[in-house]
Design a protein around this motif. Structure first.
Motif, PDB file in Angstrom:
ATOM      1  N   PRO A   6      -8.009  -9.638  -1.144  1.00 20.19           N
ATOM      2  CA  PRO A   6      -8.196  -9.510  -2.315  1.00 20.19           C
ATOM      3  C   PRO A   6     -10.021  -9.317  -2.956  1.00 20.19           C
ATOM      4  O   PRO A   6     -10.637  -9.321  -2.551  1.00 20.19           O
ATOM      5  N   ALA A   7      -9.968  -9.101  -3.692  1.00 16.25           N
ATOM      6  CA  ALA A   7     -10.095  -8.343  -4.519  1.00 16.25           C
ATOM      7  C   ALA A   7      -9.921  -8.852  -6.357  1.00 16.25           C
ATOM      8  O   ALA A   7      -8.804  -8.402  -6.687  1.00 16.25           O
ATOM      9  N   ARG A   8     -11.170  -9.072  -6.598  1.00 14.98           N
ATOM     10  CA  ARG A   8     -11.561  -9.641  -8.064  1.00 14.98           C
ATOM     11  C   ARG A   8     -11.676  -8.478  -9.344  1.00 14.98           C
ATOM     12  O   ARG A   8     -13.070  -8.501  -8.695  1.00 14.98           O
ATOM     13  N   THR A  17      -9.731  -9.233 -16.214  1.00 13.48           N
ATOM     14  CA  THR A  17     -10.098  -9.234 -14.568  1.00 13.48           C
ATOM     15  C   THR A  17      -8.978  -9.786 -13.962  1.00 13.48           C
ATOM     16  O   THR A  17      -7.812 -10.257 -14.463  1.00 13.48           O
ATOM     17  N   SER A  18      -8.221  -9.998 -12.989  1.00 17.39           N
ATOM     18  CA  SER A  18      -6.854  -9.767 -12.365  1.00 17.39           C
ATOM     19  C   SER A  18      -7.556  -9.889 -10.748  1.00 17.39           C
ATOM     20  O   SER A  18      -8.384  -9.053 -10.249  1.00 17.39           O
ATOM     21  N   GLU A  19      -6.926 -10.313 -10.212  1.00 18.47           N
ATOM     22  CA  GLU A  19      -6.522 -10.251  -8.692  1.00 18.47           C
ATOM     23  C   GLU A  19      -5.826  -8.620  -7.975  1.00 18.47           C
ATOM     24  O   GLU A  19      -4.521  -9.663  -8.349  1.00 18.47           O
ATOM     25  N   GLN A  20      -6.296  -8.583  -7.697  1.00 20.28           N
ATOM     26  CA  GLN A  20      -5.467  -7.250  -6.256  1.00 20.28           C
ATOM     27  C   GLN A  20      -5.215  -7.609  -5.658  1.00 20.28           C
ATOM     28  O   GLN A  20      -6.955  -7.329  -4.464  1.00 20.28           O
ATOM     29  N   LEU A  21      -4.657  -7.105  -3.923  1.00 17.12           N
ATOM     30  CA  LEU A  21      -4.530  -7.000  -2.885  1.00 17.12           C
ATOM     31  C   LEU A  21      -5.256  -5.300  -2.415  1.00 17.12           C
ATOM     32  O   LEU A  21      -4.293  -4.445  -3.261  1.00 17.12           O
ATOM     33  N   ILE A  47       3.257  -0.135  -1.154  1.00 16.12           N
ATOM     34  CA  ILE A  47       2.820  -0.349  -2.358  1.00 16.12           C
ATOM     35  C   ILE A  47       1.410  -0.987  -2.754  1.00 16.12           C
ATOM     36  O   ILE A  47       1.200  -1.941  -4.294  1.00 16.12           O
ATOM     37  N   TYR A  48       1.025  -1.378  -1.860  1.00 16.84           N
ATOM     38  CA  TYR A  48      -0.624  -1.758  -2.229  1.00 16.84           C
ATOM     39  C   TYR A  48      -1.756  -0.491  -2.671  1.00 16.84           C
ATOM     40  O   TYR A  48      -2.909  -0.410  -3.428  1.00 16.84           O
ATOM     41  N   TRP A  49      -0.485   0.875  -2.777  1.00 23.66           N
ATOM     42  CA  TRP A  49      -1.378   2.276  -2.935  1.00 23.66           C
ATOM     43  C   TRP A  49      -1.396   2.100  -4.739  1.00 23.66           C
ATOM     44  O   TRP A  49      -2.721   3.058  -5.173  1.00 23.66           O
ATOM     45  N   VAL A  50      -0.801   1.396  -5.498  1.00 22.72           N
ATOM     46  CA  VAL A  50      -1.563   1.542  -6.891  1.00 22.72           C
ATOM     47  C   VAL A  50      -1.538  -0.407  -7.233  1.00 22.72           C
ATOM     48  O   VAL A  50      -0.584  -0.969  -6.586  1.00 22.72           O
ATOM     49  N   GLN A  51      -2.584   0.248  -8.653  1.00 27.32           N
ATOM     50  CA  GLN A  51      -2.923  -1.861  -8.828  1.00 27.32           C
ATOM     51  C   GLN A  51      -2.194  -1.466 -10.385  1.00 27.32           C
ATOM     52  O   GLN A  51      -2.414  -0.499 -10.866  1.00 27.32           O
ATOM     53  N   SER A  52      -1.947  -2.182 -11.017  1.00 30.93           N
ATOM     54  CA  SER A  52      -1.789  -2.519 -12.350  1.00 30.93           C
ATOM     55  C   SER A  52      -2.110  -3.834 -12.435  1.00 30.93           C
ATOM     56  O   SER A  52      -2.827  -5.071 -12.262  1.00 30.93           O
ATOM     57  N   ASP A  62      -7.012   2.352  -8.053  1.00 35.56           N
ATOM     58  CA  ASP A  62      -8.165   1.853  -8.405  1.00 35.56           C
ATOM     59  C   ASP A  62      -8.694   1.543  -9.903  1.00 35.56           C
ATOM     60  O   ASP A  62      -8.837   2.082 -10.608  1.00 35.56           O
ATOM     61  N   ILE A  63      -8.157   0.514 -10.637  1.00 36.05           N
ATOM     62  CA  ILE A  63      -8.001  -0.064 -12.076  1.00 36.05           C
ATOM     63  C   ILE A  63      -9.215  -0.158 -12.373  1.00 36.05           C
ATOM     64  O   ILE A  63      -9.671   0.031 -14.171  1.00 36.05           O
ATOM     65  N   SER A  64     -10.028  -0.524 -11.810  1.00 33.66           N
ATOM     66  CA  SER A  64     -11.978  -0.729 -12.215  1.00 33.66           C
ATOM     67  C   SER A  64     -12.486   0.576 -12.722  1.00 33.66           C
ATOM     68  O   SER A  64     -13.340   0.969 -13.326  1.00 33.66           O
ATOM     69  N   VAL A  65     -11.830   1.549 -12.350  1.00 30.15           N
ATOM     70  CA  VAL A  65     -12.540   3.234 -12.940  1.00 30.15           C
ATOM     71  C   VAL A  65     -10.870   3.520 -13.709  1.00 30.15           C
ATOM     72  O   VAL A  65     -10.064   3.911 -13.135  1.00 30.15           O
TER      73      VAL A  65
END
Ligand SMILES: [Zn+2]
Length: 223
Positions: A6-8, A17-21, A47-52, A62-65
């Motif tokens: 898990p990563a915030r 901010t959101s929790e992503q796996l 399914i973890y290759w994309v974050q939303s 990686d939604i932080s970029v």
């Protein structure tokens, strides 16, 4: 199943901010499918290759970029309308949103791969119509990639093999046959790729649009 961490994360578009796996990278023990989908155990981690971002709907690896112009595109009504599309499984919609962003940035090859990942999610959801829809989208994006001098794979014969399999999965038999025959004319193709094209042509002849993997070629290879 891959290990998940898990990563915030802070969204690079809206700052929420959101929790992503995040799936830890893991090699596959089973051979890949003809269209490169990895075998188990990493197969289930796609399914973890994309974050939303749950706030603005920004989808990315990686939604932080975020690249230049991405924020404007994500806020566009067309993107936001597609984000609400319920025709696809939700994870497939996220991959397709990511593909739209990549396409808008001119990264057509990556966008095509991302549309193919959406197809794999639809396969898992047993949604054949939407899987074919995503595969056709991948082909269209890759045509645009080729027009822009972008490679899809390392070699021509690998690209023909991929495109052949995608057409076959869409029951586009003639397009699949053409890609296989063109692949067989490529110079320096290794025996495993030659065997793959022969296998594809046999599958096309019997109108088999199902999933097949590289283990079949190993089994067919003489000792
Ligand atoms: Zn956001």
């Amino acid at each position: 199943m891959s290990k998940l961490r898990p990563a915030r994360l802070r969204c690079a578009v809206c700052t929420a901010t959101s929790e992503q796996l995040i799936a830890e990278s893991e090699s596959s023990f089973e051979p890949p499918d003809f269209d490169t989908r990895p075998g188990k155990p990493s197969r289930s981690s796609i399914i973890y290759w994309v974050q939303s971002c749950p706030d603005c709907g920004y989808c990315a690896h990686d939604i932080s970029v975020a690249g230049e112009g991405t924020g404007e595109y994500v806020r566009h009504p067309l993107y936001q309308a597609f984000r609400g599309n319920r025709n696809f499984p939700p994870k497939a919609t996220e991959f397709l949103c990511y593909a739209m962003i990549l396409e808008n940035s001119g990264l057509f090859s990556d966008a095509g791969w991302t549309a193919l990942h959406a197809a794999w999610v639809c396969d898992d959801a047993k949604n054949a119509d939407m899987a074919a829809n995503c595969r056709r989208r991948a082909i269209d994006l890759w045509k645009e990639a080729k027009r822009n001098g972008q490679a899809i794979m390392d070699n021509d014969f690998e690209e023909f093999a991929l495109v052949c399999d995608i057409h076959r999965r869409c029951q586009e038999w003639e397009e699949a046959r053409t890609a296989a025959n063109e692949g067989l004319e490529c110079d320096n193709r290794p025996p495993i790729v030659e065997a793959l094209f022969r296998r594809e042509l046999a599958l096309i002849d019997r109108r088999d649009a199902g999933l097949h993997n590289m283990a079949e070629l190993r089994a067919a290879r003489p000792a």
